[in-house]
Design an enzyme around this catalytic site. Structure first.
Site, short mmCIF file in Angstrom:
data_model
loop_
_atom_site.label_atom_id
_atom_site.label_comp_id
_atom_site.label_asym_id
_atom_site.label_seq_id
_atom_site.Cartn_x
_atom_site.Cartn_y
_atom_site.Cartn_z
N SER A 139 -59.65 -1.18 80.82
CA SER A 139 -60.79 -1.79 80.15
C SER A 139 -61.24 -2.99 80.98
O SER A 139 -60.45 -3.89 81.25
CB SER A 139 -60.35 -2.22 78.75
OG SER A 139 -61.38 -2.91 78.09
N LEU A 166 -66.12 0.03 80.47
CA LEU A 166 -66.84 -1.23 80.68
C LEU A 166 -67.16 -1.85 79.33
O LEU A 166 -67.70 -1.19 78.44
CB LEU A 166 -68.17 -0.99 81.41
CG LEU A 166 -68.11 -0.31 82.78
CD1 LEU A 166 -69.52 -0.21 83.36
CD2 LEU A 166 -67.19 -1.06 83.73
N LYS A 167 -66.83 -3.12 79.18
CA LYS A 167 -67.25 -3.85 77.99
C LYS A 167 -68.75 -4.12 78.13
O LYS A 167 -69.21 -4.50 79.22
CB LYS A 167 -66.48 -5.17 77.90
CG LYS A 167 -65.01 -4.98 77.57
CD LYS A 167 -64.83 -4.44 76.16
CE LYS A 167 -63.40 -4.55 75.71
NZ LYS A 167 -63.22 -4.08 74.31
N ASN A 195 -67.80 -3.37 71.03
CA ASN A 195 -67.15 -4.26 70.04
C ASN A 195 -68.16 -4.79 69.01
O ASN A 195 -68.23 -6.00 68.76
CB ASN A 195 -66.43 -5.43 70.72
CG ASN A 195 -65.17 -4.99 71.44
OD1 ASN A 195 -65.12 -5.00 72.67
ND2 ASN A 195 -64.15 -4.57 70.70
N LYS A 267 -55.48 2.42 67.42
CA LYS A 267 -54.65 1.26 67.76
C LYS A 267 -53.68 1.08 66.60
O LYS A 267 -54.10 0.79 65.47
CB LYS A 267 -55.50 0.00 67.90
CG LYS A 267 -56.36 -0.05 69.13
CD LYS A 267 -57.17 -1.32 69.15
CE LYS A 267 -58.13 -1.34 70.32
NZ LYS A 267 -59.10 -2.44 70.20
N GLY A 295 -55.82 -0.40 73.16
CA GLY A 295 -54.87 -1.46 73.49
C GLY A 295 -55.38 -2.79 72.99
O GLY A 295 -56.57 -2.92 72.65
O1 OSB Z 1 -61.97 -3.27 71.67
O2 OSB Z 1 -60.59 -2.11 72.74
C1 OSB Z 1 -60.97 -3.21 72.36
C2 OSB Z 1 -58.77 -5.90 73.93
C3 OSB Z 1 -58.66 -6.78 72.88
C4 OSB Z 1 -59.33 -6.52 71.71
C5 OSB Z 1 -60.10 -5.38 71.58
C6 OSB Z 1 -60.20 -4.48 72.63
C7 OSB Z 1 -59.54 -4.76 73.84
C8 OSB Z 1 -59.67 -3.93 75.03
C9 OSB Z 1 -58.56 -4.00 76.05
O3 OSB Z 1 -60.62 -3.25 75.28
C10 OSB Z 1 -57.55 -2.95 75.81
C11 OSB Z 1 -56.30 -3.17 76.64
O4 OSB Z 1 -56.38 -2.97 77.85
O5 OSB Z 1 -55.28 -3.54 76.06
MG MG Z 2 -62.68 -1.29 71.39
#
Ligand code: OSB
Ligand code: MG
Length: 372
Positions: A139, A166-167, A195, A267, A295
Protein backbone atom coordinates in the site's frame (compact mmCIF):
# COMPACT_ATOMS: atom_id res chain seq x y z
CA UNK A 1 -8.43 -23.14 30.17
CA UNK A 2 -8.27 -20.29 32.65
CA UNK A 3 -7.05 -16.74 32.32
CA UNK A 4 -4.51 -15.94 35.05
CA UNK A 5 -3.59 -12.42 33.99
CA UNK A 6 -3.52 -9.91 31.15
CA UNK A 7 -0.81 -7.41 30.35
CA UNK A 8 -1.62 -4.24 28.42
CA UNK A 9 1.61 -2.98 26.91
CA UNK A 10 2.14 0.13 24.79
CA UNK A 11 4.95 0.24 22.30
CA UNK A 12 6.14 3.06 20.02
CA UNK A 13 7.50 2.02 16.63
CA UNK A 14 8.81 4.61 14.15
CA UNK A 15 7.78 3.95 10.53
CA UNK A 16 10.54 3.91 7.90
CA UNK A 17 8.72 6.72 6.06
CA UNK A 18 5.59 8.80 6.76
CA UNK A 19 2.43 7.04 5.55
CA UNK A 20 -0.16 9.52 4.25
CA UNK A 21 -3.76 8.58 3.58
CA UNK A 22 -6.90 10.64 2.99
CA UNK A 23 -7.46 10.61 6.78
CA UNK A 24 -4.02 11.63 8.01
CA UNK A 25 -0.27 11.00 8.15
CA UNK A 26 1.34 8.37 10.38
CA UNK A 27 5.02 8.62 11.23
CA UNK A 28 5.01 6.62 14.44
CA UNK A 29 2.83 3.66 15.37
CA UNK A 30 1.64 3.84 18.98
CA UNK A 31 0.51 0.25 19.46
CA UNK A 32 -1.35 -1.55 22.22
CA UNK A 33 -0.21 -5.15 22.72
CA UNK A 34 -2.20 -7.61 24.78
CA UNK A 35 -0.38 -10.51 26.45
CA UNK A 36 -2.46 -13.12 28.25
CA UNK A 37 -1.28 -15.73 30.71
CA UNK A 38 -3.39 -18.87 30.84
CA UNK A 39 -3.46 -22.17 32.65
CA UNK A 40 -5.13 -25.34 31.47
CA UNK A 41 -4.97 -29.07 30.82
CA UNK A 42 -1.81 -28.56 28.72
CA UNK A 43 -0.11 -26.42 31.37
CA UNK A 44 0.58 -22.70 31.61
CA UNK A 45 0.88 -20.71 28.40
CA UNK A 46 1.05 -17.17 27.18
CA UNK A 47 -0.32 -15.56 24.08
CA UNK A 48 -0.02 -12.27 22.22
CA UNK A 49 -2.52 -10.07 20.42
CA UNK A 50 -1.72 -6.85 18.59
CA UNK A 51 -4.47 -4.24 18.72
CA UNK A 52 -4.63 -2.50 15.34
CA UNK A 53 -6.37 0.66 16.60
CA UNK A 54 -4.44 3.79 15.62
CA UNK A 55 -3.69 6.63 18.04
CA UNK A 56 -6.66 8.69 16.86
CA UNK A 57 -10.20 7.77 15.70
CA UNK A 58 -9.57 8.67 12.04
CA UNK A 59 -9.69 5.33 10.23
CA UNK A 60 -12.47 4.06 12.47
CA UNK A 61 -14.07 5.17 15.74
CA UNK A 62 -11.58 3.11 17.74
CA UNK A 63 -8.24 4.39 19.03
CA UNK A 64 -5.51 2.86 21.18
CA UNK A 65 -6.32 4.62 24.48
CA UNK A 66 -10.00 3.72 24.13
CA UNK A 67 -9.10 0.10 23.41
CA UNK A 68 -6.94 -0.04 26.53
CA UNK A 69 -9.74 1.55 28.55
CA UNK A 70 -12.48 -0.84 27.41
CA UNK A 71 -10.19 -3.83 27.91
CA UNK A 72 -9.29 -2.73 31.45
CA UNK A 73 -12.80 -1.77 32.54
CA UNK A 74 -15.03 -4.28 30.78
CA UNK A 75 -13.54 -6.89 28.47
CA UNK A 76 -10.82 -8.40 30.66
CA UNK A 77 -12.97 -8.48 33.85
CA UNK A 78 -15.83 -10.18 31.94
CA UNK A 79 -13.51 -12.75 30.40
CA UNK A 80 -11.81 -13.39 33.76
CA UNK A 81 -15.20 -14.07 35.36
CA UNK A 82 -16.55 -16.44 32.67
CA UNK A 83 -15.82 -20.12 32.11
CA UNK A 84 -13.32 -20.30 29.24
CA UNK A 85 -13.51 -23.55 27.29
CA UNK A 86 -11.30 -22.00 24.61
CA UNK A 87 -10.73 -19.03 22.33
CA UNK A 88 -13.90 -19.84 20.36
CA UNK A 89 -15.90 -18.80 23.46
CA UNK A 90 -14.32 -15.35 23.81
CA UNK A 91 -16.54 -13.50 21.33
CA UNK A 92 -19.70 -14.74 23.03
CA UNK A 93 -18.52 -13.57 26.44
CA UNK A 94 -17.63 -10.14 25.04
CA UNK A 95 -20.76 -9.79 22.88
CA UNK A 96 -22.79 -7.79 25.47
CA UNK A 97 -20.30 -4.93 25.04
CA UNK A 98 -21.13 -3.03 21.87
CA UNK A 99 -18.52 -2.30 19.24
CA UNK A 100 -14.82 -2.08 20.20
CA UNK A 101 -14.00 -4.80 17.73
CA UNK A 102 -10.29 -4.00 17.56
CA UNK A 103 -10.00 -4.31 21.34
CA UNK A 104 -11.98 -7.56 21.30
CA UNK A 105 -9.88 -8.91 18.43
CA UNK A 106 -6.63 -8.28 20.32
CA UNK A 107 -7.91 -10.13 23.38
CA UNK A 108 -9.34 -13.04 21.39
CA UNK A 109 -6.13 -13.33 19.37
CA UNK A 110 -4.02 -13.47 22.53
CA UNK A 111 -6.24 -16.20 24.01
CA UNK A 112 -6.19 -18.15 20.74
CA UNK A 113 -2.40 -17.81 20.58
CA UNK A 114 -2.06 -19.15 24.15
CA UNK A 115 -4.44 -22.03 23.43
CA UNK A 116 -2.66 -23.01 20.21
CA UNK A 117 0.80 -22.70 21.76
CA UNK A 118 -0.27 -24.97 24.61
CA UNK A 119 -1.57 -27.51 22.08
CA UNK A 120 1.32 -27.14 19.63
CA UNK A 121 -0.88 -26.05 16.70
CA UNK A 122 -0.27 -23.09 14.38
CA UNK A 123 -2.68 -20.28 13.45
CA UNK A 124 -2.50 -21.40 9.84
CA UNK A 125 -3.54 -24.93 10.66
CA UNK A 126 -6.30 -23.71 12.98
CA UNK A 127 -7.75 -21.26 10.46
CA UNK A 128 -7.51 -23.61 7.48
CA UNK A 129 -4.51 -22.31 5.53
CA UNK A 130 -3.85 -24.20 2.29
CA UNK A 131 -0.65 -22.43 1.17
CA UNK A 132 2.76 -22.26 2.81
CA UNK A 133 3.51 -18.78 1.44
CA UNK A 134 1.38 -15.91 0.20
CA UNK A 135 1.90 -13.35 -2.58
CA UNK A 136 2.23 -9.81 -1.24
CA UNK A 137 1.03 -6.42 -2.32
CA UNK A 138 2.03 -3.06 -0.92
CA UNK A 139 0.00 0.00 0.00
CA UNK A 140 1.62 3.23 -1.20
CA UNK A 141 0.75 6.46 0.59
CA UNK A 142 -0.15 9.82 -0.93
CA UNK A 143 3.03 11.68 -1.87
CA UNK A 144 3.77 15.35 -2.39
CA UNK A 145 4.54 14.86 -6.09
CA UNK A 146 4.09 12.37 -8.93
CA UNK A 147 7.87 11.85 -9.42
CA UNK A 148 8.18 11.00 -5.74
CA UNK A 149 5.35 8.47 -6.11
CA UNK A 150 6.92 6.91 -9.20
CA UNK A 151 10.19 6.45 -7.30
CA UNK A 152 8.38 4.76 -4.42
CA UNK A 153 6.38 2.47 -6.72
CA UNK A 154 9.51 1.62 -8.73
CA UNK A 155 11.32 0.67 -5.54
CA UNK A 156 8.52 -1.65 -4.42
CA UNK A 157 8.29 -3.29 -7.85
CA UNK A 158 12.05 -3.84 -7.79
CA UNK A 159 11.70 -5.50 -4.38
CA UNK A 160 9.23 -7.93 -5.92
CA UNK A 161 5.80 -6.80 -4.68
CA UNK A 162 3.21 -8.38 -6.93
CA UNK A 163 0.52 -5.72 -6.55
CA UNK A 164 0.50 -1.99 -5.96
CA UNK A 165 -2.22 -0.12 -4.09
CA UNK A 166 -2.25 3.65 -4.34
CA UNK A 167 -3.90 5.73 -1.65
CA UNK A 168 -6.10 8.35 -3.29
CA UNK A 169 -8.15 11.41 -2.29
CA UNK A 170 -9.83 14.22 -4.24
CA UNK A 171 -7.01 15.97 -6.11
CA UNK A 172 -4.76 12.86 -6.04
CA UNK A 173 -6.49 10.17 -8.07
CA UNK A 174 -6.50 10.09 -11.89
CA UNK A 175 -3.08 11.73 -12.32
CA UNK A 176 -1.08 9.37 -10.08
CA UNK A 177 -2.87 6.34 -11.53
CA UNK A 178 -2.19 7.51 -15.09
CA UNK A 179 1.46 8.20 -14.24
CA UNK A 180 1.99 4.74 -12.72
CA UNK A 181 0.35 3.06 -15.72
CA UNK A 182 2.41 5.12 -18.18
CA UNK A 183 5.68 4.42 -16.40
CA UNK A 184 5.22 0.80 -15.31
CA UNK A 185 2.77 -0.54 -17.87
CA UNK A 186 -0.55 -2.31 -18.03
CA UNK A 187 0.67 -5.60 -16.54
CA UNK A 188 1.15 -4.23 -13.03
CA UNK A 189 -1.67 -5.34 -10.74
CA UNK A 190 -2.90 -1.94 -9.60
CA UNK A 191 -5.68 -0.80 -7.28
CA UNK A 192 -6.61 2.30 -5.29
CA UNK A 193 -7.89 3.02 -1.77
CA UNK A 194 -9.84 6.20 -0.93
CA UNK A 195 -10.51 5.54 2.78
CA UNK A 196 -13.99 7.13 2.47
CA UNK A 197 -12.76 10.42 0.95
CA UNK A 198 -15.45 10.74 -1.76
CA UNK A 199 -19.21 11.21 -2.05
CA UNK A 200 -21.66 9.91 -4.62
CA UNK A 201 -21.41 13.34 -6.27
CA UNK A 202 -17.86 12.38 -7.28
CA UNK A 203 -19.06 9.41 -9.37
CA UNK A 204 -18.06 11.05 -12.67
CA UNK A 205 -14.57 11.81 -11.42
CA UNK A 206 -14.18 8.24 -10.13
CA UNK A 207 -15.41 6.88 -13.47
CA UNK A 208 -12.33 8.55 -15.01
CA UNK A 209 -10.35 5.74 -13.34
CA UNK A 210 -12.19 3.12 -15.41
CA UNK A 211 -9.84 3.19 -18.44
CA UNK A 212 -6.86 2.18 -16.26
CA UNK A 213 -8.04 -1.39 -15.60
CA UNK A 214 -7.71 -1.25 -11.86
CA UNK A 215 -8.33 -4.44 -9.88
CA UNK A 216 -10.64 -2.48 -7.62
CA UNK A 217 -11.37 0.79 -5.86
CA UNK A 218 -11.40 0.38 -2.10
CA UNK A 219 -13.88 2.19 0.15
CA UNK A 220 -14.62 5.29 -1.94
CA UNK A 221 -17.56 6.45 0.23
CA UNK A 222 -18.40 6.81 3.91
CA UNK A 223 -18.30 3.60 5.93
CA UNK A 224 -22.03 3.78 6.66
CA UNK A 225 -23.02 4.57 3.08
CA UNK A 226 -23.78 1.06 1.88
CA UNK A 227 -26.52 2.18 -0.50
CA UNK A 228 -24.23 4.89 -1.88
CA UNK A 229 -21.80 2.13 -2.85
CA UNK A 230 -24.65 0.22 -4.54
CA UNK A 231 -25.43 3.29 -6.65
CA UNK A 232 -21.76 4.02 -7.34
CA UNK A 233 -21.17 0.40 -8.44
CA UNK A 234 -23.79 0.96 -11.15
CA UNK A 235 -21.84 3.95 -12.44
CA UNK A 236 -18.32 2.46 -12.42
CA UNK A 237 -16.65 -0.30 -14.36
CA UNK A 238 -13.92 -0.62 -11.72
CA UNK A 239 -15.05 -3.17 -9.10
CA UNK A 240 -15.78 -1.74 -5.65
CA UNK A 241 -14.08 -3.29 -2.64
CA UNK A 242 -15.24 -2.46 0.89
CA UNK A 243 -12.88 -2.10 3.84
CA UNK A 244 -14.23 0.23 6.59
CA UNK A 245 -17.89 -0.74 5.89
CA UNK A 246 -17.40 -4.44 6.62
CA UNK A 247 -17.39 -5.10 10.36
CA UNK A 248 -18.89 -8.61 10.50
CA UNK A 249 -19.77 -11.65 8.42
CA UNK A 250 -23.40 -10.51 8.54
CA UNK A 251 -22.74 -7.13 6.99
CA UNK A 252 -20.37 -8.68 4.46
CA UNK A 253 -23.26 -10.90 3.37
CA UNK A 254 -25.62 -7.91 3.25
CA UNK A 255 -23.18 -5.72 1.28
CA UNK A 256 -22.63 -8.50 -1.25
CA UNK A 257 -26.32 -9.26 -1.60
CA UNK A 258 -27.15 -5.57 -2.08
CA UNK A 259 -24.44 -5.16 -4.70
CA UNK A 260 -22.44 -2.65 -2.64
CA UNK A 261 -19.18 -4.47 -3.34
CA UNK A 262 -17.69 -6.97 -5.76
CA UNK A 263 -14.57 -7.61 -3.64
CA UNK A 264 -13.97 -7.66 0.13
CA UNK A 265 -10.95 -6.55 2.18
CA UNK A 266 -10.79 -8.50 5.45
CA UNK A 267 -8.96 -7.03 8.42
CA UNK A 268 -9.27 -9.21 11.51
CA UNK A 269 -9.01 -6.23 13.86
CA UNK A 270 -11.85 -4.37 12.19
CA UNK A 271 -14.22 -7.36 12.41
CA UNK A 272 -13.50 -8.52 15.98
CA UNK A 273 -10.89 -11.20 15.38
CA UNK A 274 -9.54 -14.02 13.24
CA UNK A 275 -12.52 -16.30 13.83
CA UNK A 276 -14.97 -13.72 12.47
CA UNK A 277 -12.49 -12.94 9.68
CA UNK A 278 -12.62 -16.60 8.68
CA UNK A 279 -16.43 -16.45 8.61
CA UNK A 280 -16.21 -13.46 6.26
CA UNK A 281 -13.87 -15.50 4.07
CA UNK A 282 -16.48 -18.27 4.07
CA UNK A 283 -19.31 -15.87 3.15
CA UNK A 284 -17.24 -14.48 0.27
CA UNK A 285 -16.36 -17.94 -1.02
CA UNK A 286 -20.02 -18.94 -0.88
CA UNK A 287 -20.89 -15.90 -3.02
CA UNK A 288 -17.94 -16.22 -5.40
CA UNK A 289 -16.61 -12.87 -4.22
CA UNK A 290 -12.81 -12.45 -4.17
CA UNK A 291 -11.40 -11.58 -0.78
CA UNK A 292 -7.97 -10.35 0.33
CA UNK A 293 -6.25 -9.63 3.61
CA UNK A 294 -5.83 -5.97 4.49
CA UNK A 295 -3.31 -4.55 6.92
CA UNK A 296 -3.01 -1.90 9.60
CA UNK A 297 0.76 -1.35 9.60
CA UNK A 298 1.13 -4.31 11.97
CA UNK A 299 4.34 -5.40 13.64
CA UNK A 300 5.56 -8.96 13.05
CA UNK A 301 3.05 -10.22 15.63
CA UNK A 302 -0.05 -9.09 13.75
CA UNK A 303 1.62 -9.83 10.41
CA UNK A 304 2.21 -13.49 11.39
CA UNK A 305 -1.50 -14.02 12.02
CA UNK A 306 -2.50 -12.09 8.87
CA UNK A 307 -0.27 -14.35 6.78
CA UNK A 308 -1.97 -17.41 8.25
CA UNK A 309 -5.37 -15.98 7.33
CA UNK A 310 -4.23 -14.89 3.86
CA UNK A 311 -3.29 -18.53 3.16
CA UNK A 312 -6.97 -19.61 3.17
CA UNK A 313 -8.25 -20.74 -0.24
CA UNK A 314 -10.66 -17.84 -0.85
CA UNK A 315 -7.90 -15.21 -0.57
CA UNK A 316 -7.46 -15.03 -4.33
CA UNK A 317 -6.04 -11.50 -4.53
CA UNK A 318 -2.68 -10.39 -3.07
CA UNK A 319 -3.16 -8.54 0.22
CA UNK A 320 -1.50 -5.71 2.14
CA UNK A 321 0.71 -8.21 3.97
CA UNK A 322 4.00 -6.50 3.18
CA UNK A 323 7.43 -7.38 4.56
CA UNK A 324 8.68 -5.96 7.87
CA UNK A 325 11.05 -3.60 6.04
CA UNK A 326 8.18 -1.79 4.31
CA UNK A 327 7.12 -0.50 7.74
CA UNK A 328 9.91 -0.78 10.29
CA UNK A 329 13.71 -0.60 10.23
CA UNK A 330 13.66 -3.02 13.17
CA UNK A 331 10.54 -5.11 13.67
CA UNK A 332 9.25 -6.36 17.01
CA UNK A 333 9.73 -10.00 15.94
CA UNK A 334 12.26 -11.62 13.66
CA UNK A 335 11.65 -9.76 10.39
CA UNK A 336 9.41 -11.07 7.61
CA UNK A 337 11.49 -10.82 4.44
CA UNK A 338 10.03 -10.84 0.94
CA UNK A 339 11.12 -13.79 -1.22
CA UNK A 340 10.09 -13.67 -4.85
CA UNK A 341 7.13 -11.46 -3.93
CA UNK A 342 5.93 -13.81 -1.20
CA UNK A 343 6.05 -14.10 2.58
CA UNK A 344 6.06 -17.45 4.39
CA UNK A 345 3.11 -18.57 6.50
CA UNK A 346 4.53 -19.24 9.99
CA UNK A 347 4.36 -22.88 11.01
CA UNK A 348 5.35 -22.84 14.69
CA UNK A 349 2.82 -23.16 17.53
CA UNK A 350 0.36 -20.26 17.82
CA UNK A 351 1.47 -17.17 15.91
CA UNK A 352 4.81 -18.90 15.33
CA UNK A 353 6.68 -15.74 16.30
CA UNK A 354 7.37 -13.91 19.57
CA UNK A 355 8.64 -10.42 20.34
CA UNK A 356 12.42 -10.18 20.49
CA UNK A 357 12.89 -9.42 24.23
CA UNK A 358 15.49 -6.63 23.83
CA UNK A 359 13.48 -4.98 21.05
CA UNK A 360 10.31 -5.19 23.10
CA UNK A 361 12.02 -3.59 26.10
CA UNK A 362 13.45 -0.84 23.91
CA UNK A 363 10.14 0.28 22.42
CA UNK A 364 7.84 -0.20 25.42
CA UNK A 365 6.37 3.05 26.73
CA UNK A 366 4.01 1.62 29.40
CA UNK A 367 2.85 -1.66 30.88
CA UNK A 368 -0.08 -2.56 33.06
CA UNK A 369 -0.83 -5.96 34.60
CA UNK A 370 -4.41 -6.99 35.19
CA UNK A 371 -4.50 -9.98 37.53
CA UNK A 372 -7.43 -12.31 36.90
O1 OSB B 1 -7.26 1.44 4.54
O2 OSB B 1 -6.14 -0.30 4.16
C1 OSB B 1 -6.28 0.76 4.77
C2 OSB B 1 -3.17 1.37 6.91
C3 OSB B 1 -3.75 1.90 8.04
C4 OSB B 1 -5.11 2.09 8.08
C5 OSB B 1 -5.90 1.75 6.99
C6 OSB B 1 -5.33 1.20 5.85
C7 OSB B 1 -3.93 1.04 5.80
C8 OSB B 1 -3.23 0.57 4.62
C9 OSB B 1 -1.88 -0.06 4.82
O3 OSB B 1 -3.63 0.71 3.50
C10 OSB B 1 -1.98 -1.53 4.94
C11 OSB B 1 -0.70 -2.16 5.41
O4 OSB B 1 0.25 -2.18 4.62
O5 OSB B 1 -0.64 -2.60 6.56
MG1 MG C 1 -8.42 0.42 3.09
Amino acid sequence: MKLTGVELRRVAMPLVAPFRTSFGTETMRDILLVRVATDGANGAAEGWGECVAMSGPLYSSEYADAAADVLRRFLVPALAAAPLPGAHAVAGVLAPFKGHRMAKAALETAVLDAELRAEGRSFGRELGAVHDRVPCGVSVGIMSSVPELLDAVGGYLAEGYVRIKLKIEPGWDVEPVRAVRERYGDDVLLQVDANTAYTLGDARQLARLDPFDLLLIEQPLDEEDVLGHVELARQLRTPICLDESITSARDAAAAIRLGACQVVNVKPGRVGGYLEARRIHDVCVAHGVPVWCGGMLETGLGRAANLALAALPGFTLPGDTSASGRYYAVDLTEPFVLDDGHLPVPTGPGLGVVPVPERLAEITTATEWLAC
